[in-house]
Every structure is written in structure tokens, then in C-alpha cells.
Enzyme design. Structure first.
Site, PDB file in Angstrom:
ATOM      1  N   LEU A  77       0.849  -1.187   0.000  1.00  0.00           N
ATOM      2  CA  LEU A  77       0.000   0.000   0.000  1.00  0.00           C
ATOM      3  C   LEU A  77       0.881   1.232   0.000  1.00  0.00           C
ATOM      4  CD1 LEU A  77      -2.795  -1.202   0.552  1.00  0.00           C
ATOM      5  CD2 LEU A  77      -2.894   0.200   2.577  1.00  0.00           C
ATOM      6  N   CYS A  78       0.567   2.189  -0.836  1.00  0.00           N
ATOM      7  CA  CYS A  78       1.274   3.464  -0.808  1.00  0.00           C
ATOM      8  C   CYS A  78       0.991   4.119   0.542  1.00  0.00           C
ATOM      9  CB  CYS A  78       0.797   4.356  -1.945  1.00  0.00           C
ATOM     10  SG  CYS A  78       1.512   6.006  -1.903  1.00  0.00           S
ATOM     11  N   ILE A  79       2.026   4.332   1.313  1.00  0.00           N
ATOM     12  CA  ILE A  79       1.848   4.817   2.684  1.00  0.00           C
ATOM     13  C   ILE A  79       1.211   6.205   2.728  1.00  0.00           C
ATOM     14  CG2 ILE A  79       4.205   5.713   2.884  1.00  0.00           C
ATOM     15  CD1 ILE A  79       4.106   4.721   5.838  1.00  0.00           C
ATOM     16  N   ALA A  82      -2.461   5.923   1.767  1.00  0.00           N
ATOM     17  CA  ALA A  82      -3.184   5.239   2.842  1.00  0.00           C
ATOM     18  C   ALA A  82      -3.452   6.192   4.006  1.00  0.00           C
ATOM     19  CB  ALA A  82      -2.390   4.024   3.313  1.00  0.00           C
TER      20      ALA A  82
END
EC number: 2.8.1.-
Length: 125
Positions: A77-79, A82
Site C-alpha cells: 500500500l502506498c503509505i 493510505a
């Protein structure tokens, strides 16, 4: 062939994320490898453990989890995407709550970029 999947479609409200899941299954059945599945933009909602669809609907979060576990796939997941959308783990939460579903990990665009450099194909949904 080595594939990377980039998913920006939300868990519900469109067909993109479910189509990505179906194609991932077929790619693996055909004997290819998926090096990374990267969720970004609204796609990060695919990792919300509180998603609770009606009984007659597909639980796409569980399907991703099962696929990752059974095929040993990395669900990234793209931090930053997110966090903007309220998807957090224990480390990124401000109050120790956690809604990141199991089998998903927060990572950055650098991890995604490195994976893309070693893949034969990038599929975006």
C-alpha cells in the site's frame, strides 16, 4: 513472465479492483509470477479491514488476503495515500488504532519503482 499490478481503483464503486483480482488469478494459473501488487490512490481502500459488504456481495478484501496467503504474494500500500484516506497500522496511527487488513503492508513509491524495474509487465487498474 514477471508482472507488477498497480491498483488505483477502490474496493467497491467500480470494477477495476475486482478485475485486477480476477486477472491476477489467471496470470498465476498460466504459470507467470506476480512480484508485487501495489495499491495507491483510492485503491488503498482495498486494505481496510473494516470493509463489511452485504452477505450476497463479494468480500474483495478477503479475496486479496486469501490470494496473497495462498500464493505468497506481496500486497503493498502506498503509505502516503493510505494515511490520507485513514488506512493506518500500529506504527502510523496517532492513537494506536489499526484498520490495515492482514497481509497488506505499507510501503513507499521507491519500493514500487524498484519492483517495476525488474518486471516484464506492469498492469494498472
Amino acid at each position: 513472465m514477471v508482472y507488477i499490478f498497480a491498483i488505483k481503483s477502490p474496493v467497491y464503486g467500480g470494477q477495476g479492483a475486482y478485475l485486477a483480482y480476477q486477472i491476477a488469478e489467471e496470470v498465476l494459473k498460466a504459470g507467470h509470477q506476480i512480484k508485487q501488487i501495489f495499491f495507491f490512490q483510492d485503491g488503498v481502500n482495498n486494505a481496510n479491514r473494516f470493509v463489511n459488504p452485504a452477505n450476497d456481495e463479494i468480500n474483495l478484501v478477503q479475496k486479496w488476503q486469501h490470494l496473497a496467503k495462498s500464493k505468497k504474494l506481496a500486497l503493498h500500500l502506498c503509505i502516503s495515500a493510505a494515511q490520507r484516506r485513514g488506512i493506518v497500522d500500529q506504527q502510523t496511527s496517532t492513537d494506536s488504532t489499526n484498520n490495515l487488513a492482514d497481509m497488506f503492508i505499507l510501503s513507499g513509491l521507491g519500493d514500487f519503482s524498484r519492483a517495476v524495474l525488474t518486471a516484464d509487465r506492469l498492469l494498472t487498474f
